[in-house]
Design an enzyme around this catalytic site. Structure first.
Site, PDB file in Angstrom:
ATOM      1  N   GLU A  62       0.625  -1.126  -0.070  1.00  9.70           N
ATOM      2  CA  GLU A  62       0.007  -0.110   0.050  1.00  9.70           C
ATOM      3  C   GLU A  62       0.946   1.297   0.004  1.00  9.70           C
ATOM      4  O   GLU A  62       0.602   2.012  -0.844  1.00  9.70           O
ATOM      5  CB  GLU A  62      -0.881  -0.076   1.071  1.00  9.70           C
ATOM      6  CG  GLU A  62      -2.055  -0.825   1.082  1.00  9.70           C
ATOM      7  CD  GLU A  62      -1.843  -2.237   1.284  1.00  9.70           C
ATOM      8  OE1 GLU A  62      -0.819  -2.542   1.710  1.00  9.70           O
ATOM      9  OE2 GLU A  62      -2.974  -3.266   1.211  1.00  9.70           O
ATOM     10  N   HIS A 131      -9.612  -4.403  10.980  1.00  8.58           N
ATOM     11  CA  HIS A 131     -10.221  -4.441   9.813  1.00  8.58           C
ATOM     12  C   HIS A 131     -11.325  -3.516   9.719  1.00  8.58           C
ATOM     13  O   HIS A 131     -11.969  -3.435   8.600  1.00  8.58           O
ATOM     14  CB  HIS A 131     -10.502  -5.978   9.156  1.00  8.58           C
ATOM     15  CG  HIS A 131      -9.416  -6.915   8.226  1.00  8.58           C
ATOM     16  ND1 HIS A 131      -8.211  -6.798   8.912  1.00  8.58           N
ATOM     17  CD2 HIS A 131      -9.536  -7.244   7.309  1.00  8.58           C
ATOM     18  CE1 HIS A 131      -7.585  -7.669   8.274  1.00  8.58           C
ATOM     19  NE2 HIS A 131      -8.204  -7.918   7.139  1.00  8.58           N
TER      20      HIS A 131
HETATM   21  C1  LIG Z   1      -1.784  -4.682   4.384  1.00  3.82           C
HETATM   22  C2  LIG Z   1      -2.866  -5.413   3.886  1.00  3.82           C
HETATM   23  N1  LIG Z   1      -3.397  -5.359   2.574  1.00  3.82           N
HETATM   24  C3  LIG Z   1      -4.246  -6.077   2.065  1.00  3.82           C
HETATM   25  C4  LIG Z   1      -4.861  -7.219   2.735  1.00  3.82           C
HETATM   26  C5  LIG Z   1      -6.162  -7.962   2.161  1.00  3.82           C
HETATM   27  N2  LIG Z   1      -5.622  -9.268   1.893  1.00  3.82           N
HETATM   28  C6  LIG Z   1      -5.743 -10.245   3.136  1.00  3.82           C
HETATM   29  S1  LIG Z   1      -5.118 -11.610   2.311  1.00  3.82           S
HETATM   30  C7  LIG Z   1      -4.435 -11.118   1.061  1.00  3.82           C
HETATM   31  C8  LIG Z   1      -3.442 -12.195   0.102  1.00  3.82           C
HETATM   32  C9  LIG Z   1      -2.314 -12.469   0.813  1.00  3.82           C
HETATM   33  O1  LIG Z   1      -1.758 -13.470  -0.232  1.00  3.82           O
HETATM   34  P1  LIG Z   1      -0.689 -14.130   0.742  1.00  3.82           P
HETATM   35  O2  LIG Z   1       0.434 -13.507   1.258  1.00  3.82           O
HETATM   36  O3  LIG Z   1      -0.045 -15.187  -0.877  1.00  3.82           O
HETATM   37  O4  LIG Z   1      -1.354 -15.276   1.578  1.00  3.82           O
HETATM   38  P2  LIG Z   1      -2.313 -16.564   1.268  1.00  3.82           P
HETATM   39  O5  LIG Z   1      -3.322 -15.801   1.513  1.00  3.82           O
HETATM   40  O6  LIG Z   1      -1.935 -17.011   0.186  1.00  3.82           O
HETATM   41  O7  LIG Z   1      -2.051 -17.467   2.491  1.00  3.82           O
HETATM   42  C10 LIG Z   1      -4.728  -9.692   0.911  1.00  3.82           C
HETATM   43  C11 LIG Z   1      -4.441  -8.785  -0.127  1.00  3.82           C
HETATM   44  C12 LIG Z   1      -4.596  -7.174   4.154  1.00  3.82           C
HETATM   45  N3  LIG Z   1      -5.088  -7.959   5.015  1.00  3.82           N
HETATM   46  N4  LIG Z   1      -3.385  -6.498   4.730  1.00  3.82           N
END
Ligand SMILES: Cc1ncc(C[n+]2csc(CCOP(=O)(O)OP(=O)(O)O)c2C)c(N)n1
Ligand SMILES: Cc1ncc(C[n+]2csc(CCOP(=O)(O)OP(=O)(O)O)c2C)c(N)n1
Ligand SMILES: [Mg+2]
Ligand SMILES: [Mg+2]
Lengths: 332, 348, 348, 332
Positions: A62, A131
């Site tokens: 972000e 959140h």
């Molecule tokens: C700082 C932040 N930005 C965006 C999000 C929304 N978000 C939650 S999970 C996710 C994807 C994360 O993917 P990954 O790190 O590969 O973990 P996985 O879900 O595959 O286990 C996003 C964008 C968040 N929780 N925190």
């Protein structure tokens, strides 16, 4: 001109499509905005229509893409940066609050930032302590930002479009719990170019006895409460939708409270140094003698939001709490 | 590439470095006389980096740096007067006296500012490069930062996206060995700062930041290659800061010997002797050049002192702008979505 | 190290993976029946990573992960009942119903929580390792994150400091190929995610995250080495997420074929056949094990449903704590400043 | 017991030394805190005395070392994290505001964070738009944090020591412009263990006609203004030093305003959703009928702080502005 009933989500999607179509300097960047069509589907079909140059999936970074947007805005592009949630903008806080709004001053007027930061903000359903922040009170403490929070599909479309055309950084804080809500909206461009002015509140329900000042998620709850109170106590509540937190439409606010002499503020976030406290200060400062009773506020409880549904409900503003506040102010 | 040096160009390198040196010596003197407040971070010792790299760019290339920004602005062509006036907080300053030493902006010269939050400007530098690609221009964005800035999040996020999207940016780390009192060896575990580029799969280069020709030539090569094929570069310029971090810094974290040793690499003294050896400059000419520059520096103080303060009545005029009613949007053409030669990279 | 497998230990690996799988299938079913709200991120497909790595640790080692945390908590020994009750938001949940699916905490087992801000927990993981070094303990901190988390600032800052101070931490990237709908190839420019470690000069390892034995054995080696000589490791575990990112995810970003292909690597099916081949398990025993586990999962739902909600009267009791009047400070001894065997690294 | 006159800086240094000496679980981490003795010399000689294990120089990575501190606190250490300025804490905002204060709730009471974040905050001299944020109003909107802002050497020492012993995250916001200010303080440990309770305001000057509610940098200016007004108009101003922003000592505040019936709030930061607005809300909510005039506030102007000295002076709160506000409220 035929008004149509569309959802808040569709309204935002239309606003994006119309502004992207109107100006190639406008682009949309954020997590999952392109191929995924948006985590909340606000950017549905935009990739198909405008291509990967204009609709850009960003990594989870972000601060980085907020800053890339600020840089792009400094050289004349008009970025729309989507935060999947303004709660996630807290990791980009320095960029949004300390970079974008300061550029004009620091550069002695040479650089301004026509950029929009948008995404959901405030209460949602059972997302837990991290959140569901209502960030409007945080960002509004900084100078150089405009902040709008639409409560209806029409305002969602009209305020977002105005934000994209504004030459200043504008935060468009959307209400996830309203994404599915429907409302009447003018036809799309080219037939109609809907622009809702930033900085104008709206009297949504008029009444003589008390003013509820609210915005976003609070509007529907307040209107519901107003009806209930009218039938239960015959008290006529005026409901004002702020629509813009900054600049604040003090004229509309003062006029209403000067008429009703009583007010309750229904905000989305926690109370301490919140929007209600600011409204209270300005109201008492300017129309002190018009007040017949102390202002009350309905806010989140002053605790991190717990996950449990019943605790969450007890933590967030609710119709019941609004009714109770109004009764208290009116002494019924 | 052994081409016979263009005398005027070579002399300009020396002139620009010397101008920075003398300007800052004046600024330092004024600070000590308490004619200026706030922070004052001197670039003395690092002149070859800004001068050499700017000499490698086109006027339409973007540049952005941190708060140690006098050298970059002057190298880019800002006049000493507006530079000095800015530190004095005068209306005639490059940022109308609203920015101060840490915020030298010069829009006409695409000097996108000095920035005071460590690392906070790096995403902006990537943003200029993004805009160039977005518009299909072959402009390059030069983004300077210190050795202490490579450990903060904004830096990481910017470099990762610059690599992902193959943005035409040169991230120049001015490794002057210290972040305030923290030696670069105490802020990370890298053998060499240039190694950080590997974590982004970004082309990485080390340059002797005390050799202005070396800086110019290497950055020129990089710019040329980027204009052909846009992609970011990670560049470590090895240099040294002769003064304290800011005026308040006693500098106890390094020995006099260390400082003296590095002063032997003085980019100005060394380059001037090279030019004299090459017969492009005589000692007399050098003295004359120095005298000229010193006069300009002295003049800039007079200019600053005699300049008016910013207008108090306009105190609130720099917070929000009036939206320009004459702004002309560029309607999307049917081909709009396919016109960017580099768009592929945005989803690479 | 070819040692004959310890039957009980091997069977426990299978059992733990299967427990996670069945528990989450139940949770998914309950979610679809709208008995639970909020986000639900399933770990199905990645079980070998949590189970294998936990099997390699000591109970006093710390672990922390993101919001996809059911597997880690269960592998660490959390009961299905308190796990299911947490999703139901009940007082009997592992976090008393205040945390939900994304916030499984289990202090008694040094499970330091699931955390919902991407990357935000990585510095905490480094902090546990810091505390271990500070106290001169040979505990290891396991910090899990997704492939999407390696592009955010907090990750960068934590890894840089972990390397600088040689903290006993294992940063395990569970590369399940996607961050929501974003393929790992679209969020960075690396050839392989393991390469990111080079930017910190951190030892880096790739592990087949679908092979529970491989995960256990490799992480065991790393733990053993860290207990001898504290230093951080960067580990990429290649795995795959069989379900959507969360329950609302249609999963249109990948083909059925791709998904099916990866299902052939199912860590549970594959490991069970290996055990059967090795004669450590019979088909009948496997079926029996599965039935047992399914019963526990079903039971956990009953437990959750019949559990009480958190006490509304205590709504405000979890914001601030009463400072413990019995806290005993540890006065600084003369040797205090020299007692940490690793202190050198803090200024390395 | 001999009181000594020492500076605010020395007081903070003593507080750190005493708490580090008292408890090996306490450590100090931040940029330049060790070998450089602190950018503002608050940690002078601590490295010599406590060694590199306890006094730790960190890279420029606020989010990272704030988070490392939170992790260390979760497992029983008691970190003191120095931000060279709270303006730089904006890059660590998510850790300070969204991690530390939520841990207790998210873990269902299993983990708490005995951690102190400290550093300069608010107005300084000609540091420009990015470096002088008064962050108290931002952080106070979050639940689960305590916030103190000492205005005297004695409070600086006593509040910092109390913060280190508190089991909750505490933000100690120091005033750079007061670092050199002197005041009387009790002798150091072992002779005297100075603890100033968090959450208690102090009536610094008593008066019957109007209450100035202030803190930090505002205190000295307010006392100066009070004297001037007393001589010029014979108006007796009571001055209350809040000392803690959270928890807020409403009892002392209400008692004073209920007595004087008039109040001016002198805050350090920008007004919108600031500390003054919160005080105003709570005052009118609880003692509405005691108010004879609207509250006024003296704040930063609602602009990014410009560098120019004269513009900066016009932007920041000042003695002259306080006098003017008091005169306005008293109608003189
Ligand atoms: C700082 C932040 N930005 C965006 C999000 C929304 N978000 C939650 S999970 C996710 C994807 C994360 O993917 P990954 O790190 O590969 O973990 P996985 O879900 O595959 O286990 C996003 C964008 C968040 N929780 N925190
Ligand atoms: C986010 C942030 N943290 C801390 C500071 C305070 N600070 C200003 S300059 C500096 C040192 C930077 O060193 P380096 O990046 O090497 O640049 P140099 O000063 O050597 O040019 C620090 C810590 C800041 N401005 N921003
Ligand atoms: Mg440096
Ligand atoms: Mg993933």
């Amino acid at each position: 001109m035929e008004m149509r009933e569309i959802t808040y989500r569709q309204a935002l999607n239309e606003a994006l499509a119309e502004e992207l179509d109107r100006d190639q300097n406008v682009f949309l960047m954020g997590e999952e905005v392109a191929q995924y069509n948006g985590a909340y589907k606000i950017s549905q079909h935009l990739l198909e229509r405008f291509g990967p140059k204009r609709i850009i999936d960003a990594p989870i970074a972000e601060a980085g893409f907020a800053g890339i947007g600020i840089g792009a805005a400094m050289v004349g592009l008009r970025p729309i940066i989507e935060f999947m949630s303004f709660s996630f903008s807290l990791v980009a806080f320095d960029q949004v609050a300390n970079n974008a709004p300061n550029m004009l001053t620091m550069s002695g007027g040479q650089f301004h930032c026509p950029i929009v930061f948008r995404g959901i903000n405030g209460p949602a359903h059972q997302l837990g302590a991290t959140h569901m922040h209502a960030t409007e009170s945080l960002y509004s403490n900084f100078a150089g930002l405009k902040i709008v929070i639409p409560a209806t599909p029409r305002d969602a479309k009209g305020l977002l479009k105005s934000a994209v055309r504004d030459d200043n950084p504008v935060l468009v804080m959307e209400v996830e719990l309203l994404y599915g809500a429907k409302g009447l909206v003018e036809p799309p461009m080219p037939e109609y170019d809907l622009l809702v002015p930033i900085g104008k509140a709206q009297v949504v329900r008029s009444g003589a006895d008390l003013t509820i000042l609210t915005y976003g998620r609070g509007l529907a709850m307040s209107l519901e409460a107003a009806e209930l109170i009218a039938t239960q106590h015959g008290i006529q509540v005026e409901v004002v939708d702020l629509r813009s937190i900054k600049p604040l439409d003090v004229e509309t606010i003062f006029n209403s409270v000067a008429k009703t002499h009583r007010a309750v503020v229904v905000e989305q976030g926690r109370p301490f140094c919140g929007v209600a406290s600011e409204l209270c200060f300005q109201i008492q400062e300017h129309i002190f003698d018009e007040l017949d009773a102390p202002l009350r506020r309905v806010s989140m409880e002053e605790i991190p939001v717990p996950y449990s549904e019943i605790l969450e409900h007890a933590t967030l503003p609710s119709m019941e709490k609004i009714v109770a506040a109004v009764q208290k102010v009116c002494g019924v | 590439m052994a081409k016979t040096p263009d005398k005027a160009a070579e002399l300009k390198l020396l002139y620009d470095m010397l101008a920075i040196r003398r300007f800052e010596e004046k600024a330092q003197q004024q600070y000590q006389m308490q004619k200026i407040g706030g922070f004052l971070h001197l670039y003395i010792g690092q002149e070859a980096v800004a001068v050499g790299s700017v000499a490698a760019t086109r006027p339409d290339d973007y540049m952005i740096t941190a708060y140690r920004d006098h050298g970059h602005a002057l190298a880019r062509g800002m006049g000493m007067n507006e530079a000095m006036a800015e530190i004095f907080g005068k209306a005639t300053g490059c940022s109308q006296g609203l920015g101060g030493s840490m915020h030298y902006f010069d829009k006409a010269r695409n000097m996108m500012g000095g920035h005071a939050i460590v690392g906070g400007h790096v995403p902006l530098g990537a943003g200029f490069a993004f805009a160039a690609r977005y518009r299909g221009e072959d402009r390059v964005s030069l983004c300077y930062m210190g050795d202490g800035a490579i450990n903060i999040g904004a830096f990481h996020e910017a470099l990762n996206m610059a690599a992902l999207w193959q943005l035409p940016a040169i991230f120049i780390c001015e490794n002057n060995q210290f972040a305030m009192g923290t030696a670069a060896t105490r802020s990370n575990h890298l053998k060499e700062l240039v190694d950080r580029g590997a974590g982004y799969n970004m082309k990485s280069v080390v340059i002797d930041g005390m050799d202005v020709r070396e800086v110019r030539d290497r950055i020129s090569e990089i710019c040329a290659s980027i204009r052909q094929k846009p992609e970011p570069y990670w560049v470590e310029c090895r240099t040294y800061r002769y003064r304290g971090h800011s005026m308040s810094d006693p500098g106890t974290y390094r020995t006099k010997e260390e400082l003296e040793k590095h002063k032997k690499d003085d980019p100005i003294t060394n380059f001037s002797s090279v030019l004299i050896k090459e017969g492009l400059l005589t000692d007399a000419e050098f003295k004359k050049m120095d005298a000229e520059i010193k006069a300009l520096a002295a003049e800039s103080v007079k200019f600053a002192e005699s300049s008016p303060n910013p207008d108090l009545a306009r105190l609130h005029d720099f917070t929000l702008v009036e939206t320009d009613p004459n702004y002309r949007p560029v309607p999307t053409t049917p081909e709009g979505k396919n016109e960017n030669p580099f768009q592929c990279h945005f989803t690479a």
